[in-house]
Design an enzyme around this catalytic site. Structure first.
Site, PDB file in Angstrom:
ATOM      1  N   GLU A 185      -0.780  -2.596  -0.488  1.00  0.00           N
ATOM      2  CA  GLU A 185      -1.599  -2.926   0.691  1.00  0.00           C
ATOM      3  C   GLU A 185      -2.918  -2.184   0.617  1.00  0.00           C
ATOM      4  OE1 GLU A 185      -3.322  -2.573   4.715  1.00  0.00           O
ATOM      5  OE2 GLU A 185      -2.689  -0.964   3.407  1.00  0.00           O
ATOM      6  N   ASP A 223       3.202   1.446  -0.292  1.00  0.00           N
ATOM      7  CA  ASP A 223       2.284   2.277  -1.094  1.00  0.00           C
ATOM      8  C   ASP A 223       1.504   3.260  -0.235  1.00  0.00           C
ATOM      9  OD1 ASP A 223       0.974  -0.078  -0.069  1.00  0.00           O
ATOM     10  OD2 ASP A 223      -0.728   0.328  -1.380  1.00  0.00           O
TER      11      ASP A 223
END
Ligand SMILES: [Zn+2]
Length: 378
Positions: free
Chosen positions: A136, A71
């Protein structure tokens, strides 16, 4: 290593939209890569992609994890990478309307190129497990969602830090978020102020009485947001303060947290003497927990040796941020965070030098060789 392939892989990945929580297209890219190389892969229920790369025949049975997150922080949709310079001086940045997403696609690109090189050149290597995680940046939900089996390895290297090659993050702090609901009593500010309790002045008193900033070598505290109040003629009845505490020393963090709790309670009790109160005005969430790798851990020595072989000077440092590595550690997998070579992450000026990626790939290939020599579990 193939520099042009490394660059192409990186450029392809940054152009795949993958905001936190919506990493599907990025996962599909990584799965296609694993299939192309004939590697064993699976995607877990959380969305993480796990790829197993067998070690060479003559090696021991310890398994090394290489990890990066899929991400990217916003604004990150429709990234148009721009390459400036030529040859080995090339630098990649965005067109200044989005982040580049090198955090952490630089980390992913390094892992893919190093593994592909290791397979092509039949490099000595231990068994490798690649963990590509989701979310994350927002909550480390991906790392939390990994199965025990996928975390069953001897050491992890997470490529997810800014700065020059050689940085080894071997310690990171605990991080707690605080949400303080300060109560008050609303009345007309001109007609009956004495009947009210002003939540904003109570909040100010709490903030003033507590220590903020860098408190000692291990510890920081910050008030991040204060929200409350409706109009100048209303005594406000509610304020929400959001703050954070970080420390490498958990006892120190606990005592600081107690100090905050006591101060908040004292200020409220003094103002509300004889009245009913909110049960618990503070919500505390531990976002991640501190870790520290033993200085004598065999994997640290092998890693430093690998760096020196490729001309990178290792430097062990403490980070004051967190990463998936905090989660891995507390789930029984020790590891460190290395730089992915990106600069100015989380900004429109984010960039990465191709030479940094190349060095990281060379270093990672050398890590494979060193880690294949002997078991590296503590
Ligand atoms: Zn990152």
């Amino acid at each position: 290593m193939q520099t042009e392939r490394l660059l192409e892989t990186f450029l392809a990945m940054v152009q795949i939209d993958s905001p936190s929580g919506d990493e599907g297209a990025m996962a599909a890219y990584l799965i296609a890569w694993a299939k192309r190389l004939g590697l064993d892969w699976h995607q877990d229920a959380t969305g993480n992609v796990v790829v197993n790369v067998p070690g060479c025949e003559s090696t021991h049975s310890d398994c090394l994890v290489l990890s990066g997150h899929m991400d990217v922080v916003p604004p990150c949709s429709g990234v148009k990478p721009v390459v400036t310079g030529s040859g080995s001086d090339r630098v990649i940045h965005s067109d200044n309307t989005t982040v580049l997403g090198a955090d952490d696609k630089a980390g992913l690109a390094v892992i893919l190129e190093a593994v592909e090189t290791a397979l092509e050149e039949k490099l000595a290597r231990p068994a490798l497990r690649l963990l590509f995680t989701v979310e994350e940046e927002t909550s480390m939900a991906g790392a939390r969602g990994l199965s025990d089996a996928d975390l069953d390895a001897q050491f992890a290297i997470t490529f997810d830090h800014t700065g020059r090659q050689g940085v080894i993050i071997h310690q990171a702090p605990s991080y707690r978020k605080l949400r303080i609901q300060v109560p008050g009593i609303s009345v007309h500010a001109g007609i009956a102020p004495e009947k009210g309790i002003n939540a904003i002045t109570l909040a100010a008193r709490m903030i003033h009485q507590l220590p903020w900033g860098r408190l000692d070598a291990d510890t920081t505290a910050n008030v991040g947001t204060v929200h409350g109040g409706k109009a100048t003629n209303i005594v406000p009845d509610a304020v929400v303060i959001e703050a954070e505490l970080r420390s490498h020393n958990i006892q120190r963090l606990d005592s600081l947290q107690s100090q905050v709790l006591e101060t908040v309670r004292d200020v409220i009790q003094e103002a509300f003497t004889g009245r009913d109160l909110l049960e618990n005005p503070i919500e505390i969430t531990e976002i991640f927990t501190a870790y520290s790798i033993e200085p004598s851990h065999p994997a640290l020595h092998l890693l430093e040796k690998a760096m020196r072989v490729v001309g990178v000077e290792p430097q062990r440092i403490r980070s004051n941020g967190g990463s998936d590595n905090n989660i891995f550690f507390h789930r029984g997998l020790p590891g460190v965070v290395l730089t992915a070579g990106y600069q100015e992450p989380h900004s429109l000026k984010e960039k990465v030098a191709l030479a940094e990626l190349e060095t990281a790939v060379k270093m990672t290939c050398q890590v494979f060789r060193e880690f294949s020599q002997s078991p590296f579990g503590a």
